[in-house]
Design a protein around this motif. Structure first.
Motif, PDB file in Angstrom:
ATOM      1  N   ALA A 176       0.833  -1.207   0.000  1.00  0.00           N
ATOM      2  CA  ALA A 176       0.000   0.000   0.000  1.00  0.00           C
ATOM      3  C   ALA A 176       0.865   1.252   0.000  1.00  0.00           C
ATOM      4  CB  ALA A 176      -0.946  -0.011   1.199  1.00  0.00           C
ATOM      5  N   GLU A 177       1.935   1.244   0.779  1.00  0.00           N
ATOM      6  CA  GLU A 177       2.847   2.392   0.814  1.00  0.00           C
ATOM      7  C   GLU A 177       3.515   2.614  -0.528  1.00  0.00           C
ATOM      8  OE1 GLU A 177       5.410   1.289   3.989  1.00  0.00           O
ATOM      9  OE2 GLU A 177       4.038   1.972   5.576  1.00  0.00           O
ATOM     10  N   ASP A 178       3.661   1.547  -1.304  1.00  0.00           N
ATOM     11  CA  ASP A 178       4.264   1.628  -2.629  1.00  0.00           C
ATOM     12  C   ASP A 178       3.237   1.899  -3.726  1.00  0.00           C
ATOM     13  OD1 ASP A 178       6.833   1.237  -1.676  1.00  0.00           O
ATOM     14  OD2 ASP A 178       6.726  -0.940  -1.855  1.00  0.00           O
ATOM     15  N   GLY A 179       2.009   2.273  -3.325  1.00  0.00           N
ATOM     16  CA  GLY A 179       1.004   2.674  -4.301  1.00  0.00           C
ATOM     17  C   GLY A 179       0.122   1.563  -4.801  1.00  0.00           C
ATOM     18  N   VAL A 180       0.127   0.422  -4.102  1.00  0.00           N
ATOM     19  CA  VAL A 180      -0.685  -0.732  -4.510  1.00  0.00           C
ATOM     20  C   VAL A 180      -1.570  -1.143  -3.333  1.00  0.00           C
ATOM     21  CG1 VAL A 180      -0.648  -3.061  -5.504  1.00  0.00           C
ATOM     22  CG2 VAL A 180       1.177  -1.446  -6.060  1.00  0.00           C
ATOM     23  N   PRO A 181      -2.653  -0.395  -3.072  1.00  0.00           N
ATOM     24  CA  PRO A 181      -3.510  -0.673  -1.915  1.00  0.00           C
ATOM     25  C   PRO A 181      -4.659  -1.624  -2.236  1.00  0.00           C
ATOM     26  CG  PRO A 181      -4.159   1.406  -2.878  1.00  0.00           C
ATOM     27  CD  PRO A 181      -3.037   0.882  -3.733  1.00  0.00           C
ATOM     28  N   SER A 182      -4.437  -2.523  -3.171  1.00  0.00           N
ATOM     29  CA  SER A 182      -5.461  -3.510  -3.531  1.00  0.00           C
ATOM     30  C   SER A 182      -4.772  -4.816  -3.867  1.00  0.00           C
ATOM     31  CB  SER A 182      -6.297  -3.028  -4.730  1.00  0.00           C
ATOM     32  OG  SER A 182      -5.459  -2.755  -5.850  1.00  0.00           O
ATOM     33  N   ILE A 183      -5.507  -5.903  -3.672  1.00  0.00           N
ATOM     34  CA  ILE A 183      -4.948  -7.230  -3.945  1.00  0.00           C
ATOM     35  C   ILE A 183      -6.048  -8.136  -4.446  1.00  0.00           C
ATOM     36  CG2 ILE A 183      -5.303  -8.128  -1.586  1.00  0.00           C
ATOM     37  CD1 ILE A 183      -2.408  -9.393  -1.991  1.00  0.00           C
ATOM     38  N   LYS A 184      -5.671  -9.062  -5.302  1.00  0.00           N
ATOM     39  CA  LYS A 184      -6.644  -9.988  -5.876  1.00  0.00           C
ATOM     40  C   LYS A 184      -6.462 -11.378  -5.290  1.00  0.00           C
ATOM     41  CE  LYS A 184      -8.677 -11.355 -10.309  1.00  0.00           C
ATOM     42  NZ  LYS A 184      -8.548 -11.202 -11.788  1.00  0.00           N
ATOM     43  N   VAL A 185      -7.610 -12.011  -5.042  1.00  0.00           N
ATOM     44  CA  VAL A 185      -7.651 -13.383  -4.542  1.00  0.00           C
ATOM     45  C   VAL A 185      -8.443 -14.224  -5.536  1.00  0.00           C
ATOM     46  CG1 VAL A 185      -8.579 -14.891  -2.738  1.00  0.00           C
ATOM     47  CG2 VAL A 185      -7.449 -12.734  -2.119  1.00  0.00           C
ATOM     48  N   TYR A 186      -7.901 -15.360  -5.906  1.00  0.00           N
ATOM     49  CA  TYR A 186      -8.588 -16.309  -6.783  1.00  0.00           C
ATOM     50  C   TYR A 186      -9.118 -17.467  -5.948  1.00  0.00           C
ATOM     51  CZ  TYR A 186      -6.425 -14.047 -10.857  1.00  0.00           C
ATOM     52  OH  TYR A 186      -6.049 -13.142 -11.825  1.00  0.00           O
ATOM     53  N   LEU A 187     -10.365 -17.840  -6.220  1.00  0.00           N
ATOM     54  CA  LEU A 187     -10.946 -19.012  -5.563  1.00  0.00           C
ATOM     55  C   LEU A 187     -10.868 -20.239  -6.448  1.00  0.00           C
ATOM     56  CD1 LEU A 187     -14.074 -17.496  -3.790  1.00  0.00           C
ATOM     57  CD2 LEU A 187     -11.704 -17.675  -2.992  1.00  0.00           C
ATOM     58  N   THR A 188     -10.246 -20.100  -7.614  1.00  0.00           N
ATOM     59  CA  THR A 188      -9.980 -21.224  -8.489  1.00  0.00           C
ATOM     60  C   THR A 188      -8.587 -21.029  -9.091  1.00  0.00           C
ATOM     61  OG1 THR A 188     -10.873 -22.603 -10.283  1.00  0.00           O
ATOM     62  CG2 THR A 188     -11.052 -20.209 -10.540  1.00  0.00           C
ATOM     63  N   TYR A 189      -8.151 -21.976  -9.909  1.00  0.00           N
ATOM     64  CA  TYR A 189      -6.815 -22.011 -10.520  1.00  0.00           C
ATOM     65  C   TYR A 189      -5.782 -22.516  -9.508  1.00  0.00           C
ATOM     66  CZ  TYR A 189      -9.131 -19.093 -14.047  1.00  0.00           C
ATOM     67  OH  TYR A 189     -10.001 -18.579 -14.973  1.00  0.00           O
ATOM     68  N   ASP A 190      -4.535 -22.637  -9.980  1.00  0.00           N
ATOM     69  CA  ASP A 190      -3.506 -23.328  -9.200  1.00  0.00           C
ATOM     70  C   ASP A 190      -3.180 -22.642  -7.884  1.00  0.00           C
ATOM     71  OD1 ASP A 190      -3.344 -25.266 -11.143  1.00  0.00           O
ATOM     72  OD2 ASP A 190      -1.553 -24.437 -12.106  1.00  0.00           O
ATOM     73  N   ARG A 211      -6.858  -8.106   7.117  1.00  0.00           N
ATOM     74  CA  ARG A 211      -5.684  -7.234   7.073  1.00  0.00           C
ATOM     75  C   ARG A 211      -5.911  -6.042   6.144  1.00  0.00           C
ATOM     76  NH1 ARG A 211      -2.285  -4.410   9.453  1.00  0.00           N
ATOM     77  NH2 ARG A 211      -0.165  -4.315   8.650  1.00  0.00           N
ATOM     78  N   MET A 212      -6.558  -6.280   5.002  1.00  0.00           N
ATOM     79  CA  MET A 212      -6.815  -5.179   4.072  1.00  0.00           C
ATOM     80  C   MET A 212      -7.786  -4.170   4.664  1.00  0.00           C
ATOM     81  SD  MET A 212      -4.868  -5.444   1.453  1.00  0.00           S
ATOM     82  CE  MET A 212      -5.575  -4.535   0.081  1.00  0.00           C
ATOM     83  N   LYS A 213      -8.740  -4.634   5.456  1.00  0.00           N
ATOM     84  CA  LYS A 213      -9.643  -3.690   6.132  1.00  0.00           C
ATOM     85  C   LYS A 213      -8.856  -2.803   7.092  1.00  0.00           C
ATOM     86  CE  LYS A 213     -13.922  -3.232   8.744  1.00  0.00           C
ATOM     87  NZ  LYS A 213     -13.414  -2.275   9.740  1.00  0.00           N
ATOM     88  N   GLU A 214      -7.924  -3.381   7.822  1.00  0.00           N
ATOM     89  CA  GLU A 214      -7.093  -2.595   8.738  1.00  0.00           C
ATOM     90  C   GLU A 214      -6.294  -1.522   7.998  1.00  0.00           C
ATOM     91  OE1 GLU A 214      -6.237  -6.323  11.852  1.00  0.00           O
ATOM     92  OE2 GLU A 214      -4.656  -5.556  10.542  1.00  0.00           O
ATOM     93  N   LEU A 215      -5.881  -1.842   6.784  1.00  0.00           N
ATOM     94  CA  LEU A 215      -5.040  -0.940   6.006  1.00  0.00           C
ATOM     95  C   LEU A 215      -5.841   0.047   5.163  1.00  0.00           C
ATOM     96  CD1 LEU A 215      -2.442  -3.580   4.749  1.00  0.00           C
ATOM     97  CD2 LEU A 215      -2.077  -1.848   6.524  1.00  0.00           C
ATOM     98  N   GLY A 216      -7.156  -0.154   5.069  1.00  0.00           N
ATOM     99  CA  GLY A 216      -7.964   0.671   4.190  1.00  0.00           C
ATOM    100  C   GLY A 216      -7.839   0.284   2.732  1.00  0.00           C
ATOM    101  N   GLY A 217      -7.502  -0.960   2.494  1.00  0.00           N
ATOM    102  CA  GLY A 217      -7.354  -1.453   1.124  1.00  0.00           C
ATOM    103  C   GLY A 217      -8.573  -2.211   0.652  1.00  0.00           C
ATOM    104  N   VAL A 218      -8.543  -2.599  -0.612  1.00  0.00           N
ATOM    105  CA  VAL A 218      -9.655  -3.321  -1.240  1.00  0.00           C
ATOM    106  C   VAL A 218      -9.152  -4.684  -1.722  1.00  0.00           C
ATOM    107  CG1 VAL A 218     -11.330  -3.326  -3.127  1.00  0.00           C
ATOM    108  CG2 VAL A 218     -10.754  -1.176  -1.977  1.00  0.00           C
ATOM    109  N   THR A 219      -9.924  -5.719  -1.424  1.00  0.00           N
ATOM    110  CA  THR A 219      -9.613  -7.066  -1.890  1.00  0.00           C
ATOM    111  C   THR A 219     -10.554  -7.438  -3.026  1.00  0.00           C
ATOM    112  OG1 THR A 219      -9.015  -7.654   0.386  1.00  0.00           O
ATOM    113  CG2 THR A 219      -9.207  -9.455  -1.203  1.00  0.00           C
TER     114      THR A 219
END
Length: 459
Positions: free
Chosen positions: A142-156, A170-178
Motif C-alpha cells: 500500500a505504501e508503494d502505491g498498490v492498496p489492492s490485492i486480488k484473490v482467486y478461488l480457483t486455478y492453481d 488485514r486489508m480492512k485494517e489498512l484501508g485497502g480493497v480485496t
C-alpha cells in the motif's frame, strides 16, 4: 501548453451541461462558459459529449498463463486502450513463482510496464499464498502505491476460505480493497473432468462446465467472509450472471456495506451461443458467456446502481495460435479475450443509446466509480479543476462497425466483429496531450506514468 475544449456537452455522474474546459499544462484549470486564452489552442466539441478519460481497473497486459502469454504487452495494450477512450488502467498481476513474496511481482510488472505504457497505469497485487510475511507485506505494498490485492478461488494458486478471510481482515485494517475471482473450484473441476471423460470437449462445454451457481455460490461465500471480517471492502470482478447479482443484493439487504461489483462488456452483449460458432474458441474466458436472460439482468443491475463498474478483463490470446491449443479439448484453451478498446463505444451504443442506462450512469461506471474505489480519484475519473487533463470527445451521431482492422491490439481478432455501433471517439487527451484522434494513435511510447494509488476512501 494550454488547450480549450469549446462548446461541448460536459458529462459527469451527476449532470450534463454545455461548457468549455481550459487545460493548462497537465491539469484542468477551469470549466465555464465563453473561456478564452490567447495562448491556448482551441478544439471545437460542438454537438459532442466531453467525458473524463475512462478508467479500466481490470486488464491483464503481458500475462503469462501456463504455456501461453497474452499477446498485448504494455505498449500494444495501452495503445488499444487509448484509442478506445481509456486513459488509465490498473492491471492485475499474473502469478509469480511458487512461494514468492508480493513485491516480486510488483518489481516484475514495473519492468514490463515502465517505459512502454502510453497511458497512466497502476497494479493490483496478487495473493497466491498466505502467511505472516504476506500479511505484513500488504502494508508495504500500500505504501508503494498498490492498496489492492486480488484473490482467486480457483486455478492453481487459489486461496481457501481461511486464507481469504485473513487477507480481508488485514486489508480492512489498512484501508485497502480485496478483489475476488469467484468460482467454486471443486465444482468447476468436477464438471470439466466429467465433460472430458464423456467426450464433450467442444467450446460450448466450457460454458456448461462453469454453471451460474458455481459462480454465485462463491460470490455469496466471499461476501459472508467479508462481513465476518467487519464489512471489509470487497470487489467482485467480472460478475456474469443473475444469480450472482442476487447474492449481492441479498447481502446488501442484510445491511452489509463496502461491496463493489464489476461486470464486463462481453457479459452484457454476448451469449453462450457464440461457443457454437466455428470460431467458438475465441470466447473461452472465465467466467464464460451466459444467456440473454443473464445479459438483461446485468443491464438492469447497471441501471439501478447495483453494479458499480464496467471493466474489461482484457486478456488477449491469438485465435490462430494460442487459442488453437483447445481445438480438440476446450480445457486446453487459454482463458481470455480482448476488449480494452471496445468497452467505451460499446457501452455507449448498447447502453446509453438503447436506453438501458443513462448517460450519467455510463460515465459513472467507466470513469468515476473505478477511480473512486481504487484510489485514483479525483486525479482521474472526473472533469473538474485540479484533475488531470484526461478527457474524451465522443460524437454521439457517428455510426460505424467494429472490425478487427480498426482495432489497435496485437491480437488477431475482436470478439465483437461486425457489430454496428453508434457513437464514435473523435479525440482522447491524457494530461493535456492528444494521444488518439480519429481512430489513430498519436501518443508516445513510455509516456504513461505509474499511478501511486491511495487507500480506499482517501481523497
Amino acid at each position: 501548453m494550454k488547450t480549450i475544449i469549446k462548446n461541448g456537452m460536459v458529462v459527469s455522474p451527476a449532470e450534463t451541461y454545455e461548457a468549455d474546459i481550459l487545460i493548462d499544462g497537465e491539469q484542468i484549470r477551469c470549466i465555464g462558459r465563453n473561456l478564452a486564452d490567447e495562448e491556448a489552442r482551441v478544439i471545437d466539441a460542438a454537438g459532442k459529449y466531453v467525458i473524463p478519460g475512462a478508467v479500466d481497473v481490470h486488464t491483464h497486459m503481458d500475462l503469462q498463463a501456463g504455456s501461453s502469454r497474452a499477446v498485448d504487452d504494455f505498449y500494444d495494450g495501452t495503445v488499444a486502450a487509448a484509442c478506445g477512450g481509456t486513459t488509465s488502467i490498473v492491471d492485475h498481476m499474473a502469478f509469480g513463482p511458487k512461494g514468492c513474496d508480493l513485491h516480486h511481482q510488483l518489481a516484475e510488472y514495473h519492468r514490463l510496464a515502465d517505459g512502454k505504457a502510453v497511458i497512466d497505469y497502476g497494479f493490483h497485487g496478487v495473493a497466491q499464498h498466505v502467511d505472516r510475511g504476506i500479511l505484513d507485506e500488504l502494508e508495504a505494498m500500500a505504501e508503494d502505491g498498490v492498496p489492492s490485492i486480488k484473490v482467486y478461488l480457483t486455478y492453481d494458486f487459489r486461496l481457501n476460505d481461511a486464507e481469504a478471510f485473513q487477507i480481508l481482515k488485514r486489508m480492512k485494517e489498512l484501508g485497502g480493497v480485496t478483489a475476488f475471482h469467484c468460482e467454486n473450484h471443486d465444482i468447476v473441476e468436477y464438471c470439466r473432468r466429467t465433460c472430458v471423460e464423456t467426450g464433450r470437449t467442444d467450446p460450448i462445454y466450457h460454458a456448461k462446465s462453469r454453471p451460474n451457481l458455481a459462480e454465485s455460490e462463491a460470490v455469496a461465500r466471499v461476501l459472508s467472509l467479508a462481513r465476518l471480517a467487519g464489512d471489509a471492502p470487497v470487489y467482485i470482478v467480472h460478475l456474469s450472471c443473475k444469480e450472482s447479482l442476487e447474492a449481492v443484493r441479498d447481502a446488501r439487504r442484510k445491511g452489509q456495506k463496502n461491496i463493489f461489483v464489476e461486470t464486463c462488456p462481453q457479459y452484457l452483449t454476448l451469449t453462450e451461443e457464440k461457443y457454437l460458432d466455428p470460431d467458438g474458441l475465441k470466447y473461452v474466458m472465465s467466467p464464460p458467456l451466459r444467456t440473454a436472460s443473464d445479459c438483461e439482468a446485468l443491464w438492469e443491475g447497471l441501471a439501478c446502481g447495483d453494479i458499480q463498474v464496467v471493466g474489461t478483463d482484457h486478456c488477449p490470446f491469438n485465435f490462430h495460435k494460442e487459442k488453437q491449443l483447445g481445438k480438440d479439448d476446450f480445457t486446453k484453451c487459454p482463458n481470455g479475450a480482448p476488449g480494452v478498446e471496445e468497452r467505451v463505444p460499446l457501452l455507449f451504443s448498447e447502453g446509453v443509446l438503447k436506453n438501458r442506462i443513462s448517460l450519467n450512469r455510463f460515465v459513472e461506471t467507466v470513469c468515476a466509480n473505478p477511480a473512486r474505489i481504487y484510489g485514483l480519484y479525483p486525479q482521474k475519473g472526473i472533469l473538474q479543476p485540479g484533475a488531470d487533463g484526461d478527457l474524451v470527445i465522443l460524437d454521439p451521431a457517428a455510426e460505424w462497425t467494429i472490425t478487427h482492422d480498426k482495432m489497435h491490439s496485437a491480437v488477431d481478432y475482436t470478439a465483437y466483429e461486425g457489430m454496428a455501433v453508434k457513437g464514435k471517439i473523435d479525440l482522447v487527451m491524457q494530461r493535456g496531450r492528444i494521444v488518439a484522434e480519429n481512430g489513430a494513435f498519436t501518443g508516445e511510447r513510455g509516456a504513461g506514468r505509474f499511478i501511486h494509488r491511495k487507500c480506499y476512501g482517501a481523497e
